[in-house]
Design an enzyme around this catalytic site. Structure first.
Site, short mmCIF file in Angstrom:
data_model
loop_
_atom_site.label_atom_id
_atom_site.label_comp_id
_atom_site.label_asym_id
_atom_site.label_seq_id
_atom_site.Cartn_x
_atom_site.Cartn_y
_atom_site.Cartn_z
CD GLN A 236 104.46 -35.37 36.72
OE1 GLN A 236 104.88 -36.14 35.87
NE2 GLN A 236 103.60 -35.76 37.66
NE ARG A 383 94.60 -40.22 35.51
CZ ARG A 383 94.03 -39.46 34.59
NH1 ARG A 383 94.45 -39.51 33.36
NH2 ARG A 383 93.04 -38.67 34.90
CB CYS A 384 99.35 -45.30 40.16
SG CYS A 384 100.93 -46.02 40.59
CD GLU A 759 98.13 -40.41 41.02
OE1 GLU A 759 98.10 -40.86 42.16
OE2 GLU A 759 99.08 -39.79 40.55
#
Lengths: 805, 278
Positions: A236, A383-384, A759
């Site tokens: 990522q 996802r935050c 997110e």
């Protein structure tokens, strides 16, 4: 010419710029099976690596015998910590300032930990080799409870023995990692002491896992002739990986090329550095051949980064009318065997200090204690944005608990405590400056959209029917108003291993008026190739369809910190707009020169510069592009390209109002999500279709987390949820139907006003689903029941409330 | 998740398949749809040298109607069960249950024979076959024999079938016209085994009740069936619950499973009764 007769609106529509639900250009290859993922990479002589993993959660490694494994046909080498030690690679630094074993160095600290790396001619031989490695263990006492770990005599990390100072300050115990304090403790406790009402609760956000469809993997290829290492991987943050590889391997950074090809979801799981990367690189250097390592599902769920596992003890105080006066939180954070959280360096508990949420809370105090246990390391932002999900869950549960204590409607309690529109930019008690927001408008729109008052009336009737024995189903109404903090971040306070968290974009315009743009980020499904082209299209007036986007190759893309924490649009998106504006500024000079007027006498009109007051005299961007490749202006350097490295002045603060209506069967613990309404305000909207897709995906992950997904261990540290039979990933059958909506409150400091959205739906939906479950049982006295709300746990709530007769 | 190496056999005759089992003994296993065996091989919990694929053997195929029973080949897939119109009409309980097994992709490959022969207490079809009073035909080196489903299951993964026998066909009696039926299953998600499931048949003066994944074998209770046949619903539930022995797992603790078993069974009984015709 055709475009001379087109209106500005028509010309604008033809660009497919910002605001257009442009179809995803990536999907042409994905829907035809033509994607290029790490496991699709094949090269001559490529070898495969596989791990011997620990069956124990805590044990001494007495001996490792590789003799039989080396006899397996096709097995070429078996690496152990002893082989890596001379290279200094048996341990590696983590992103959190700790260090982590690459291969077991005398002991193991969690089940599934990497013990030896078998290298073979194919993955079947590698698996056979793994079976043949003989490891002798001596079991040690296992600590799976962070509260017990802080009291236990059992030392998990002998390597830190005697170190009273960790990467983030003093350590209080041999299993303690750090204490992180924010806010004013004394003032908050004083407010609590004098408050009309104080509600207190332990809110646990259980351990779960990002579980991307594609697991982690890499292909390391050392070219012994050129001395150049090429590393393909599911990264990522490819540039940061390049720097980390250089720092820990000693290979000069210009001799390392990191490539992130197509990535099948990341959700934070692919931010960190893993043993598989290091071992593949070493194996390639040793053998001179490419070495591939790809996790299977069990490897992924057992060993690469988990998320959450925060025990949040909270107190919230208010006046008897419901005005919140203070918030207090002490979190015990279970980090597993190594502290491998992926957070900005100065934030060992991420942005947990956004836990005052959407509310104007004058006094607040937060302390987080990080603890070692015999579980897998991680603690990533699933996802935050760095623990925002934990923070949002905490405050949105505490609001509900306070509403119960005050006997108030939770929607009204939120409304009277929201930060008002005129308070922005808003300085929070825990140190953040919220950029913009209009919470009351969003809230009222959401309540009206679902018919909130009617829902409450229906719920009251249902309760009567339930008590009268006419139904066995309860109805829960889940409310959430969340505020995110994303777009890390300003280099002044956000860095990872000393690398400032800026991001970048480089744009080159070709002579015929098409373009290529390269960014420091990397899409894992977000649709960057689609949306960033739209930003450029709107900024410089070339059609999005004529703009190629490239990311993920560190030899060609400008340096950036990558994609996670909803930072791509806030940071790289801003860089994209800024680079485009540099190009437009040069184009303006060229246009004015060609039109024989002063620079200030032309103005921008969708896709061209027009002489002010004379629409018939103009130069289109396409014409300017071609001219720029000749001597457009004597003395001006040719070409039309620009690069921007953007250091954001602040975070962005997306927010949203989510409402869920749930039916709960008290006899079986089953549920049905009858309605899920999601209003998101992510500032300026670049591609509404992609936003909608993000909301559907994130809310589905949130649904999974709230209603069943967990990483569970037994008392011996055995992993109980290492397959998709027991780790809940919803299918289309379980997935609720979503109703999306929006308001638009642009970020005042972002060049295009965008805030990021990827997110928000995970952050907002988890408390929303959970609050619906709690709300259904509120009339019977329930204040808190920990997630996940799977069938048996919901059934147990009903049992404990005496609802089974 | 990579199995150890093995030899793959795909005989076209039943005798050849039995011969392979005799020849290789413990080293050989038959494979039908593979949904249970292949994961076990990948986890290396099942390590075998010879895999005998049954898909080319004609004796194990087909759905054949007799006067009062239906003969189902062991290799008939769940998908074929669902799609067969005559079967749905004659034994609608089969279709209702098969539709609750996993998902379409699994059902295209998953077979009836594999589901009943493996002895996995999580499988849906064993309890269903006990409810229907089906009979399994197994064939080995010494010829064929018939075993009632109600006598087949001994403990988890242990059955009355010998290692050198192959389960070839399943005979299902056609319930009398107007028989009420229901298969009720609680599960966590599509693809999951049952938290608890109940199969119920109820007709004029007769009833049969079986339950799934609530003990190490499917639970068919003669007492429960007799009680329901006599019109005593709660008696039927009590009798069935007395026969189960659920274990704690990620689906929940024993107390929960016992409670849910009762709920699921009551619902199945109610639905079956509502379907009694004539």
């Amino acid at each position: 010419m055709k475009d001379e007769v087109q209106s500005p609106e028509e010309r604008s529509a033809g660009l497919k710029g910002m605001g257009c639900s442009r179809k995803r250009v990536e999907d042409v290859r994905f829907t035809q099976g033509k994607g290029n993922y790490v496991d699709d990479i094949k090269s001559d002589g490529m070898l495969f690596g596989d791990f011997v993993r620990s069956p124990y959660a805590h044990a001494k490694v007495v001996s490792i015998n590789t003799a039989e494994a080396l006899k397996v046909p096709g097995v070429l080498a078996v690496l152990t910590a002893k082989d890596l030690e001379p290279l200094g690679l048996h341990w590696m630094p983590t992103l959190a300032g700790d260090k982590q074993m690459v291969l077991a160095d005398g002991k193991v600290l969690f089940q599934g930990q990497e013990v030896a790396f078998v290298v073979a001619t194919d993955r079947y031989a590698a698996a056979d080799g793994v079976e043949a490695v003989e490891v002798e263990y001596e079991e040690l006492p296992v600590l799976t409870d962070p509260f017990e770990a802080l009291k236990s005599d059992v030392v998990l990390r002998e390597d830190l023995a005697g170190q009273s100072e960790g990467a983030h300050g003093p350590r209080k115990h041999h299993n303690h990692i750090f204490t992180w304090e924010q806010g004013d403790k004394d003032a908050t406790e004083a407010v609590m002491a004098e408050a009309d009402v104080v509600a207190e609760e332990m809110v646990y956000y259980h351990r779960t896992h990002p579980c991307p469809l594609e697991t982690c993997g890499c292909v390391a290829s050392m070219d012994k002739v050129t001395g150049k290492l090429t590393l393909y991987g599911t990264f990522q943050a490819p540039h940061a990986i390049r720097t980390v590889v250089s720092l820990i391997s000693g290979i000069a950074e210009h001799n390392i090329r990191v490539i992130s090809p197509d990535i099948g979801g990341g959700f934070g799981n692919k931010v960190g550095a893993y043993s598989g990367y290091v071992c593949s690189v070493v194996a390639s250097i040793v053998t001179g051949k490419p070495v591939k390592w790809v996790e299977d599902r069990m490897d992924n769920l057992m060993s690469t980064a988990f998320a959450r596992d925060y025990w949040m003890q909270g107190k919230i105080s208010a006046t008897k009318e419901g005005k919140i006066t203070g918030l207090w939180c002490h979190t015990t954070a279970d980090h597993g065997g190594f502290d491998a959280c992926a957070d900005p360096t100065k934030f060992p508990a991420g942005f947990m200090n956004i836990c005052t949420g959407s509310y104007d809370i004058p006094s607040a105090y937060l302390a987080v204690d990080g603890v070692y246990t015999n579980k897998a390391p991680g603690g990533v932002a699933y996802r935050c944005s760095f623990r925002v999900t934990e923070a949002a869950y905490f405050i949105e549960r505490m609001i509900e608990v306070l509403a119960i204590k005050l006997n108030m409607d939770a929607a009204e309690l939120r409304r009277i405590n929201f930060i008002r529109k005129d308070q922005f930019p808003y300085q929070s008690a825990l140190g953040w400056e919220y950029d913009s927001g209009d919470y009351h408008t969003a809230w009222d729109k959401a309540l009206a959209a679902v018919g909130y008052d009617d829902l409450r009336r229906e719920q009251a009737q249902r309760l009567e029917d339930f008590k009268a024995g006419k139904t066995r189903k309860l109805m829960g109404i889940g409310l959430t108003h969340f505020t995110e903090i994303v777009g890390a971040g300003p280099v002044k306070n956000c860095d990872i291993l000393g690398l400032g968290m800026f991001d970048s974009c480089e744009i080159r315009i070709h002579p015929t008026g098409s373009a290529i743009a390269r960014l420091g980020t990397i899409s894992q499904g977000q649709g960057h190739a689609t949306t960033f082209a739209q930003i450029i299209a709107s900024e410089i007036g070339l059609p999005a369809d004529d703009i190629t986007l490239e990311e993920g190759d560190t030899d060609t893309a400008p340096y950036g910190l990558g994609t996670y924490g909803s930072r791509s649009t806030p940071v790289a998106g801003a860089a994209t707009a800024m680079a485009a504006r540099k190009i437009r500024a040069k184009a303006q000079m060229i246009a004015a020169y060609l039109l024989e007027v002063h620079d200030g006498d032309v103005e921008w009109d969708v896709d061209r510069f027009v002489v002010k007051g004379d629409e018939s005299r103009f130069k289109t961007m396409k014409e300017i592009a071609f001219a720029s490749y000749n001597q457009a202006i004597p003395g001006l350097e040719p070409g039309l390209e620009a690069v921007s490295y953007y250091d954001p002045p602040n975070m962005t603060y997306p927010f949203g109002a989510y409402i869920c209506v749930m039916e709960i069967d008290v006899d079986t613990g089953e549920h049905e999500v009858r309605q899920f309404y999601a209003l998101d305000d992510c500032g300026t909207r670049i591609n509404p279709m992609i936003i909608e897709g993000q909301v559907h995906g994130g809310a589905t992950e949130g649904y999974a987390i709230a209603m069943g997904q967990e990483i569970a261990y037994d008392d011996m540290g055995n992993h109980k949820t290492a397959t998709l039979m027991d780790f809940f990933l919803p299918t289309s059958w379980e997935t609720p139907t979503y109703q999306t909506d929006h308001t638009v409150t642009p970020s005042p400091h972002h060049p295009i006003g965008a805030k990021g959205v990827g997110e928000s739906p995970n952050v907002g939906s988890v408390p929303c689903f959970s609050n619906a479950v709690h709300d259904a049982f509120r009339p019977f006295g329930l204040t808190q029941s920990h997630m996940p709300h799977d069938h048996w746990r919901v059934w147990k709530i009903a049992r404990d409330m005496g609802l089974h007769g | 998740m990579i199995p150890a190496g093995f030899d793959y056999h795909r005989p076209a005759e039943l005798d050849a398949a039995i011969g392979l089992l005799q020849e290789h003994g413990d080293e050989a296993r038959v494979i039908a749809g593979g949904h249970s065996l292949v994961p076990m091989m990948k986890l290396r919990m099942a390590v075998l040298s010879h895999l005998v694929d049954l898909r080319d053997i004609p004796d194990l195929q087909g759905i054949e109607f007799g006067a009062d029973s239906i003969s189902l080949g062991a290799m008939v897939t769940q998908h074929e069960l669902i799609a067969h119109a005559g079967l749905a009409e004659a034994v609608p309980l089969l279709r209702e249950a098969a539709l609750q097994i996993a998902d379409p992709q699994v059902r295209y490959l998953g077979t009836l024979g594999g589901n009943v022969a493996n002895g996995d207490p999580g499988n849906d079809m064993p309890g269903l076959m006990q409810c229907l009073d089906a009979t399994y035909k197994v064939t080995g080196p010494d010829g064929s024999r018939q075993i009632r489903a109600r006598d087949f299951y001994e403990s988890a993964y242990f059955t009355a079938r010998s290692d050198d026998e192959i389960l070839t066909r399943i005979t299902v009696p056609i319930p009398a016209a107007g028989t009420g039926y229901a298969y009720e299953k609680q599960k966590r998600k599509i693809g999951d085994y049952a938290t608890a499931a109940a199969a119920v048949l109820v007709g004029e003066g007769s009833a049969s009740i079986a339950m799934t994944n609530l003990a190490d074998v499917p639970v068919w209770s003669a007492e429960a069936g007799a009680a329901l046949a006599a019109g005593d619903r709660e008696g039927a539930v009590s009798a069935a619950l007395a026969a189960i022995d659920p274990q704690e797992d990620m689906r929940g603790p024993v107390e929960f499973k016992r409670h849910v078993a009762g709920v699921v069974l009551r619902r199945a009984i109610a639905r079956a009764l509502s379907r009694v015709a004539g």
